[in-house]
Write a protein that holds these residues in place. Structure first.
Motif, PDB file in Angstrom:
ATOM      1  N   ALA A 258      43.934  66.165 -12.369  1.00  0.00           N
ATOM      2  CA  ALA A 258      44.011  65.138 -11.687  1.00  0.00           C
ATOM      3  C   ALA A 258      43.926  65.812 -10.135  1.00  0.00           C
ATOM      4  CB  ALA A 258      46.077  64.516 -12.159  1.00  0.00           C
ATOM      5  N   PRO A 259      43.662  64.979  -9.609  1.00  0.00           N
ATOM      6  CA  PRO A 259      43.739  65.322  -8.214  1.00  0.00           C
ATOM      7  C   PRO A 259      45.186  65.404  -7.352  1.00  0.00           C
ATOM      8  CG  PRO A 259      42.506  63.533  -8.554  1.00  0.00           C
ATOM      9  CD  PRO A 259      42.958  63.610  -8.767  1.00  0.00           C
ATOM     10  N   LEU A 260      44.801  66.091  -6.290  1.00  0.00           N
ATOM     11  CA  LEU A 260      46.426  65.785  -6.072  1.00  0.00           C
ATOM     12  C   LEU A 260      46.998  64.909  -4.299  1.00  0.00           C
ATOM     13  CD1 LEU A 260      49.610  66.315  -6.301  1.00  0.00           C
ATOM     14  CD2 LEU A 260      48.817  69.175  -4.962  1.00  0.00           C
ATOM     15  N   LEU A 261      47.022  64.218  -4.378  1.00  0.00           N
ATOM     16  CA  LEU A 261      47.825  63.771  -2.903  1.00  0.00           C
ATOM     17  C   LEU A 261      48.888  64.518  -2.453  1.00  0.00           C
ATOM     18  CD1 LEU A 261      47.099  62.439  -0.320  1.00  0.00           C
ATOM     19  CD2 LEU A 261      47.744  60.505  -1.692  1.00  0.00           C
ATOM     20  N   LEU A 262      48.620  65.644  -1.307  1.00  0.00           N
ATOM     21  CA  LEU A 262      50.112  65.829  -0.754  1.00  0.00           C
ATOM     22  C   LEU A 262      50.873  65.574   0.543  1.00  0.00           C
ATOM     23  CD1 LEU A 262      52.499  68.004  -0.891  1.00  0.00           C
ATOM     24  CD2 LEU A 262      51.140  69.895   0.281  1.00  0.00           C
ATOM     25  N   PHE A 263      51.472  64.898   0.126  1.00  0.00           N
ATOM     26  CA  PHE A 263      52.506  63.772   1.066  1.00  0.00           C
ATOM     27  C   PHE A 263      53.521  65.103   2.489  1.00  0.00           C
ATOM     28  CE2 PHE A 263      56.016  61.783   3.486  1.00  0.00           C
ATOM     29  CZ  PHE A 263      54.694  60.524   3.932  1.00  0.00           C
ATOM     30  N   ILE A 264      53.433  64.859   3.214  1.00  0.00           N
ATOM     31  CA  ILE A 264      54.337  66.320   4.074  1.00  0.00           C
ATOM     32  C   ILE A 264      54.775  64.660   5.546  1.00  0.00           C
ATOM     33  CG2 ILE A 264      54.537  67.372   6.361  1.00  0.00           C
ATOM     34  CD1 ILE A 264      51.588  68.632   5.211  1.00  0.00           C
ATOM     35  N   HIS A 265      55.891  64.587   5.642  1.00  0.00           N
ATOM     36  CA  HIS A 265      57.347  64.041   6.211  1.00  0.00           C
ATOM     37  C   HIS A 265      57.140  64.006   7.633  1.00  0.00           C
ATOM     38  CE1 HIS A 265      60.097  66.251   6.764  1.00  0.00           C
ATOM     39  NE2 HIS A 265      60.324  67.296   5.816  1.00  0.00           N
ATOM     40  N   GLY A 266      57.346  62.997   8.209  1.00  0.00           N
ATOM     41  CA  GLY A 266      57.643  63.351   9.805  1.00  0.00           C
ATOM     42  C   GLY A 266      58.778  63.790  10.473  1.00  0.00           C
ATOM     43  N   GLY A 267      59.214  64.141  10.848  1.00  0.00           N
ATOM     44  CA  GLY A 267      60.600  63.520  12.099  1.00  0.00           C
ATOM     45  C   GLY A 267      61.157  64.736  13.191  1.00  0.00           C
ATOM     46  N   GLY A 268      59.665  65.000  14.089  1.00  0.00           N
ATOM     47  CA  GLY A 268      60.003  65.355  15.513  1.00  0.00           C
ATOM     48  C   GLY A 268      60.784  67.008  14.792  1.00  0.00           C
ATOM     49  N   TRP A 269      59.708  67.583  13.808  1.00  0.00           N
ATOM     50  CA  TRP A 269      60.091  69.053  13.023  1.00  0.00           C
ATOM     51  C   TRP A 269      61.349  69.153  12.648  1.00  0.00           C
ATOM     52  CZ3 TRP A 269      56.449  67.537  17.543  1.00  0.00           C
ATOM     53  CH2 TRP A 269      55.453  67.448  17.162  1.00  0.00           C
ATOM     54  N   ALA A 270      62.249  68.297  13.798  1.00  0.00           N
ATOM     55  CA  ALA A 270      63.729  68.810  13.512  1.00  0.00           C
ATOM     56  C   ALA A 270      64.050  67.880  12.636  1.00  0.00           C
ATOM     57  CB  ALA A 270      64.404  68.776  14.961  1.00  0.00           C
ATOM     58  N   ILE A 271      63.688  66.525  12.184  1.00  0.00           N
ATOM     59  CA  ILE A 271      64.540  66.364  10.443  1.00  0.00           C
ATOM     60  C   ILE A 271      63.701  65.344   9.462  1.00  0.00           C
ATOM     61  CG2 ILE A 271      66.485  65.167  12.595  1.00  0.00           C
ATOM     62  CD1 ILE A 271      64.579  62.148  12.139  1.00  0.00           C
ATOM     63  N   GLY A 272      63.501  64.557   9.025  1.00  0.00           N
ATOM     64  CA  GLY A 272      63.265  63.917   7.835  1.00  0.00           C
ATOM     65  C   GLY A 272      63.219  64.743   7.051  1.00  0.00           C
ATOM     66  N   ASP A 273      62.841  63.735   5.565  1.00  0.00           N
ATOM     67  CA  ASP A 273      62.815  64.472   4.422  1.00  0.00           C
ATOM     68  C   ASP A 273      61.623  64.020   3.538  1.00  0.00           C
ATOM     69  OD1 ASP A 273      64.472  63.595   1.280  1.00  0.00           O
ATOM     70  OD2 ASP A 273      64.492  65.097   1.755  1.00  0.00           O
ATOM     71  N   LYS A 274      61.368  64.835   2.198  1.00  0.00           N
ATOM     72  CA  LYS A 274      60.197  64.575   1.275  1.00  0.00           C
ATOM     73  C   LYS A 274      60.488  63.182   0.676  1.00  0.00           C
ATOM     74  CE  LYS A 274      62.791  66.985  -2.322  1.00  0.00           C
ATOM     75  NZ  LYS A 274      63.252  65.993  -3.311  1.00  0.00           N
ATOM     76  N   ARG A 275      62.010  62.387   0.511  1.00  0.00           N
ATOM     77  CA  ARG A 275      61.876  61.060  -0.603  1.00  0.00           C
ATOM     78  C   ARG A 275      62.002  60.066   1.172  1.00  0.00           C
ATOM     79  NH1 ARG A 275      66.658  63.939  -4.511  1.00  0.00           N
ATOM     80  NH2 ARG A 275      64.403  64.968  -5.504  1.00  0.00           N
ATOM     81  N   SER A 276      62.999  59.853   1.676  1.00  0.00           N
ATOM     82  CA  SER A 276      62.909  58.761   2.388  1.00  0.00           C
ATOM     83  C   SER A 276      61.204  58.956   3.794  1.00  0.00           C
ATOM     84  CB  SER A 276      63.469  59.632   3.939  1.00  0.00           C
ATOM     85  OG  SER A 276      63.138  60.731   4.711  1.00  0.00           O
ATOM     86  N   GLY A 277      60.737  59.524   3.246  1.00  0.00           N
ATOM     87  CA  GLY A 277      59.427  59.722   4.155  1.00  0.00           C
ATOM     88  C   GLY A 277      58.233  59.408   3.465  1.00  0.00           C
TER      89      GLY A 277
END
Length: 331
Positions: free
Chosen positions: A103-122
């Motif tokens: 399967a092709p893969l879509l990889l998501f990168i969360h935001g947060g000003g480089w200082a906050i954020g999380d793979k699930r909330s984003g």
């Protein structure tokens, strides 16, 4: 009255993180107060949407507190959490279509000003949407400023890609059909990986394995320009991430690396109401096109910085159809 006010704030905090308050410690009272000051008029309805809109306006300590709560979410249904490195932040969630093979893969990168954020909330509900369209979906955490540098963040994400490629056969993935998708600061990091080959090369990932890049309302493709033109709060966050050194700002600007080689295919989606995002998107697109990449830029109407990302994959989102067409063109 005061106790009722704080209780309402606690309820708003639960909406921010998306899980029952019993599962985690509540947000600090100061943060609940900030949320209610911004969203008190939404108690009759629309609180969740207001809280999402209010996040950029919260103080940095409160934004970090919200981020840490989000990180405590349970693994999403159908996903598996995998460690791609030794740090606590070196983890990703992976979901694959039923019976996935190559399967092709879509990889998501969360935001947060480089200082906050999380793979699930984003990531929101993107995994199920991607799987329905035949794509495996991964959302990766990375170390955060100030404990890590932006250079280290890009290296973390390159290592996450390397890990997924190394385990592609076991996970039913195609190691050479990967699309990067980033939102906000995550869009900057996705663009940096797609233009500056040093990060993927260090992780032993050929640039050709990244078939495409989707950028959701980023405004940091020319770091120096954005750092010096925005309001004080923006300047502070850029200085915290990139310092005031012009050479370092240039080295971490995707625009500086847009000469070939680059990832071959790009979809850049600024929010139509943000002049800085539109301008930065067009500047990067022009440079990438000149270097030979295929680039589509579309200013997305009737979405905000937050809703563009949060509801992507839903039929009502004004960018969903464009992203689906772009992904289908890379299958």
């Amino acid at each position: 009255m005061r106790h009722g006010w704080l209780a309402a704030g606690a309820a708003a905090a639960v909406m921010v993180a998306g899980v029952a308050a019993a599962q985690r410690a509540p947000l600090p009272a100061e943060c609940r107060q900030q949320i209610m000051a911004l969203c008190a008029d939404r108690m009759g309805g629309g609180m969740r949407a207001c809280v999402r809109q209010a996040l950029p306006k919260l103080s940095d300590p409160c934004r970090k507190a919200v981020s840490e709560r989000a990180a405590q979410r349970a693994v999403p249904a159908g996903a598996r959490e995998l460690a791609y490195g030794s740090d606590a932040r070196h983890k990703l969630d992976l979901t694959t279509p039923p019976g996935a093979r190559n399967a092709p893969l879509l990889l998501f990168i969360h935001g947060g000003g480089w200082a906050i954020g999380d793979k699930r909330s984003g990531a929101g509900g993107k995994a199920a949407w991607a799987n329905r369209n035949g794509w495996a979906f991964a959302s990766a955490n990375y170390r955060l400023v100030p404990k890590a540098t932006v250079e280290q963040q890009a290296a973390d994400l390159a290592n996450a890609i390397g890990f997924l490629r190394a385990n592609a056969a076991k996970e039913g993935l195609d190691p050479n059909r990967i699309v990067l998708m980033g939102h906000s600061a995550g869009a900057h990091l996705a663009a940096l990986l797609g233009t500056d080959p040093q990060y993927l090369a260090a992780a032993r990932v050929p640039l050709s394995a990244v078939r495409g890049v989707v950028l959701l309302d980023g405004a940091g493709y020319d770091v120096a320009r954005q750092a010096n033109s925005g309001p004080a709060i923006v300047k502070g966050r850029y200085e915290a991430a990139f310092s005031g050194d012009p050479k370092r700002q240039a080295a971490l600007s995707p625009l500086s690396h847009a000469v070939a080689p680059n990832a071959a295919n790009w979809l850049i989606l600024p929010v139509a109401s943000r002049a800085d995002s539109r301008s930065q998107a067009q500047g990067l697109a022009d440079a990438l096109s000149k270097a030979g990449a295929r680039v589509v830029v579309k200013a997305v109407p009737q979405e905000t910085h937050m809703t563009l990302n949060r509801s992507l994959g839903e039929p009502t989102n004004n960018a969903t159809a464009d992203v689906e067409r772009f992904l289908a063109s890379l299958r």
